[in-house]
Enzyme design. Structure first.
Site, PDB file in Angstrom:
ATOM      1  N   LYS A  79      12.208   6.771   6.315  1.00 15.14           N
ATOM      2  CA  LYS A  79      11.398   5.836   5.522  1.00 15.14           C
ATOM      3  C   LYS A  79      10.081   6.497   5.129  1.00 15.14           C
ATOM      4  O   LYS A  79       9.467   7.192   5.955  1.00 15.14           O
ATOM      5  CB  LYS A  79      11.150   4.565   6.355  1.00 15.14           C
ATOM      6  N   SER A 154      11.326  -4.542   4.808  1.00 20.65           N
ATOM      7  CA  SER A 154      10.801  -3.522   3.927  1.00 20.65           C
ATOM      8  C   SER A 154      11.580  -2.213   3.971  1.00 20.65           C
ATOM      9  O   SER A 154      11.438  -1.394   3.071  1.00 20.65           O
ATOM     10  CB  SER A 154       9.339  -3.259   4.274  1.00 20.65           C
ATOM     11  N   SER A 178      11.673  -5.939   9.370  1.00 19.23           N
ATOM     12  CA  SER A 178      11.895  -4.942   8.311  1.00 19.23           C
ATOM     13  C   SER A 178      13.001  -3.927   8.573  1.00 19.23           C
ATOM     14  O   SER A 178      13.356  -3.183   7.672  1.00 19.23           O
ATOM     15  CB  SER A 178      10.592  -4.195   8.011  1.00 19.23           C
TER      16      SER A 178
END
Lengths: 515, 97
Positions: A79, A154, A178
């Site tokens: 990420k 997210s 997330s």
């Protein structure tokens, strides 16, 4: 069967047996990214050359008979909020568009030391604020099961990459759901470790008392393998806890005998979609068929989760994000323009005889901060900075922030009581299956309410994961949420693996076409 | 709880944001809606409850007080929007009325 369809553990067995090379495996995933990511949008940046070079070095090491790390040449997607030394790390934000961290996050060092091959950086909601990845300043990520829908967020890029077979392993972060929400919506496995289990050093901070880094993968044993690499105490993060890391990957296939499963009646109330409820209840029945006993455990403060979370998280965010000021790193607005604007404003107020307005005019420095941040941040980040700043401002601190911290303790106590009666709590990950892109962009509160079941884990600081447990009538994955007491990741993984051995939801793959 | 546009504007200065007219309008409505929702917490009796600021309530963590190398100056300055050989550069602060 193509390499990209195999689980990480199956790939690792082939690598260890020298049936395939890391260069071949890495090449297969890079080809898959090349073929499909134009449509999915999971990756912000892929560095094929660096990945292949790292893979070749690992192959060399293996060929020479030298010991190879735990990940043995498996590719890993990361990420874009984990600092990678000298390489752009944007956190999904314009304000960090050209930011190249001077150091690596601890988890990046650990992945490299374990011979994981870093494929690239995945898309995310800006500063991890959002539940759909629509808040990325750069691109949309589409759900591989239905590209008109959100992948969740997210860590939307992280989840979509695994679901689309573009990475066998993925690292995300979870502040209010997330990792687990996108894992559920993309039909994969995602785990939020206990706060303190994984070092946050080099993780771009959102809400520091809630943020935690964790693994996403196709199966529970794959997730266990990656967690084992990520977890552990780090002197660079004084909130990381100094406890030994269990060998999760070795114990994951041992079933939990006499498992006591808890069901929270408050999690099956208003707002829960009927198909999601049905899939979750069927999953609970699977556990019963495996010998688990099921009982209800009440969590009376569960309904306050979203309100508590959306005070605490924005407060911490507004404080953390104060560092983006256009001085030390990141974007800065055009200062000459700022000075010219202020001069024009001054003249306008003077001409109007408005002495108070002249008096209140920003200094160049303050206006530089304000304009830099307003141009660098997107709407959701601004909203959270505003909420947090307001809730922490004089006169409101006690009513909002302190009140929320007290309710947070009551939420934690609900869990403490529940875990005296049960080993694991099962429930839905999200109230519905993945919704259409654009559905909630103008309604922040509706988006926040999707965090109802997941944010409670972060507030309490416990461990939880999401595993696939069915599909909606529209063919969208549904996730099962399992929560366990602090530092009981091993229990969580063993309990989740039991389910995956009895079901095949986790083996279903979306049809991306062109195959 | 409703929040006024003037309050939103004041908070935007505290938060070092500069909102356009349209943004102020949307922000006022959305913050009002969210703050209205979180009022839900008022029904919880928290009289005897200790606030919980952190999930792991550890005591202070110490390390030995020894000199260690940090980032080299050039590394620290590498991402600066504006710099000279040794410092970050910002617009003049003093004498700026």
């Amino acid at each position: 069967m193509s390499l990209t369809a195999l689980s990480a553990c199956d790939l690792l067995a082939k690598l260890d047996a020298s049936e395939v090379t890391s260069a071949e495996v890495t090449g297969a995933f890079l080809d898959r990214i090349e073929a499909h990511d134009g449509r999915i949008g999971a990756f912000l940046r892929v560095d094929a050359e660096a990945a292949l070079a790292q893979a070749a070095a690992i192959d060399q090491k293996r060929k020479a008979g030298n010991p190879v790390g735990r990940l043995g040449g498996l590719p890993v997607a990361v990420k874009d909020l984990l600092a990678t030394e000298g390489e752009v790390t944007t956190c999904g934000s314009r304000i960090l568009e050209n930011f190249r961290p001077p150091y690596n996050a601890t988890v990046i060092e650990k992945i490299r030391a374990a011979d994981g091959v870093i494929l690239g950086k995945t898309n995310m909601d800006e500063f991890a604020m959002g539940g759909s990845t629509e808040n990325s300043a750069y691109q949309l990520t589409r759900n591989p099961w239905d590209t008109t829908r959100i992948p969740g967020g997210s860590s939307g890029g992280a989840a979509a990459a695994v679901a689309a077979g573009m990475a066998p392993l993925s690292v995300g972060s979870d502040t209010g759901g997330s990792i687990r929400a996108p894992a559920g919506w993309c039909g994969i496995t995602g785990l939020k470790p206990t706060y303190g289990r994984v070092s946050r050093y080099g993780l771009v901070a959102f809400a520091s008392s809630l943020d935690q880094i964790g693994p996403l993968a196709q199966t529970v044993p794959d997730t266990a393998l990656l967690l084992e690499v990520l977890a552990g105490h780090d002197p660079k993060d004084s909130t990381s806890v100094n406890l030994p890391v269990p060998r999760y990957a070795e114990t994951v296939n041992q079933p939990l005998k006499g498992l006591r499963l808890g069901i929270v009646p408050e999690h099956f109330g208003e707002g829960l979609d009927g198909e999601v409820e049905k899939a979750v209840r069927e999953a609970v029945a699977v556990y019963e068929s495996l010998g688990a006993t099921v009982r209800e455990v009440s969590m009376p403060h569960s309904k306050y989760t979203v309100a508590t979370y959306y005070i605490i998280a924005p407060c911490e965010a507004s404080s953390n994000l104060a560092r983006y000021d256009g001085v030390h790193y990141g974007y800065r607005t055009d200062v000459k323009q700022v000075a010219a604007d202020l001069e024009a404003e001054r003249k306008k107020y003077e001409d109007a005889g408005d002495a108070a307005a002249v008096e209140n005019l920003d200094s160049v420095l303050v206006r530089m901060y304000r304009k830099t941040r307003s141009e660098g941040f997107g709407p959701e980040v601004k909203r959270r900075i505003m909420l947090g700043t307001y809730a922490l401002s004089a006169g409101y601190y006690n009513a909002y922030y302190l009140k929320a911290l007290k309710v947070r303790r009551l939420i934690r106590q609900d869990f403490d009581r529940a875990f005296q009666q049960v080993d694991v709590i099962a429930g839905p990950v999200t109230p519905t299956a993945a919704y259409p892109i654009g559905d909630k962009v103008d309604d922040p509160l509706a988006m926040y309410l999707c965090d109802l079941y997941t944010a409670t884990t972060n507030l309490a600081g416990i461990a939880a994961l999401s595993i696939p447990c069915g599909f909606s009538s529209e063919g969208l994955p549904i996730g099962l949420h399992l929560q366990a007491p602090p530092f009981e990741e091993e229990r969580l993984l063993r309990g989740a693996a039991m389910f995956q051995r009895a079901t095949d939801w986790h083996l279903k793959r979306p049809d991306l076409g062109g195959e | 709880m409703a929040i006024s546009r003037a309050e939103v504007e004041k908070v935007s200065l505290l938060g070092r944001l500069l909102l356009s007219e349209a943004e102020l309008e949307t922000m006022t409505a959305q913050m009002g809606q969210i703050l209205g929702y979180v009022e839900l917490l008022n029904e919880v009796d928290t009289e005897q409850v200790e606030p919980m600021a952190h999930a792991v309530e550890v005591s202070d963590v110490f390390r030995s007080d020894e000199v260690r190398s940090g980032l080299a100056r050039d590394q620290a300055l590498a991402n600066a929007p504006q710099r000279d050989d040794e410092c970050y550069r910002v617009p003049a602060v003093l004498g700026d009325s």
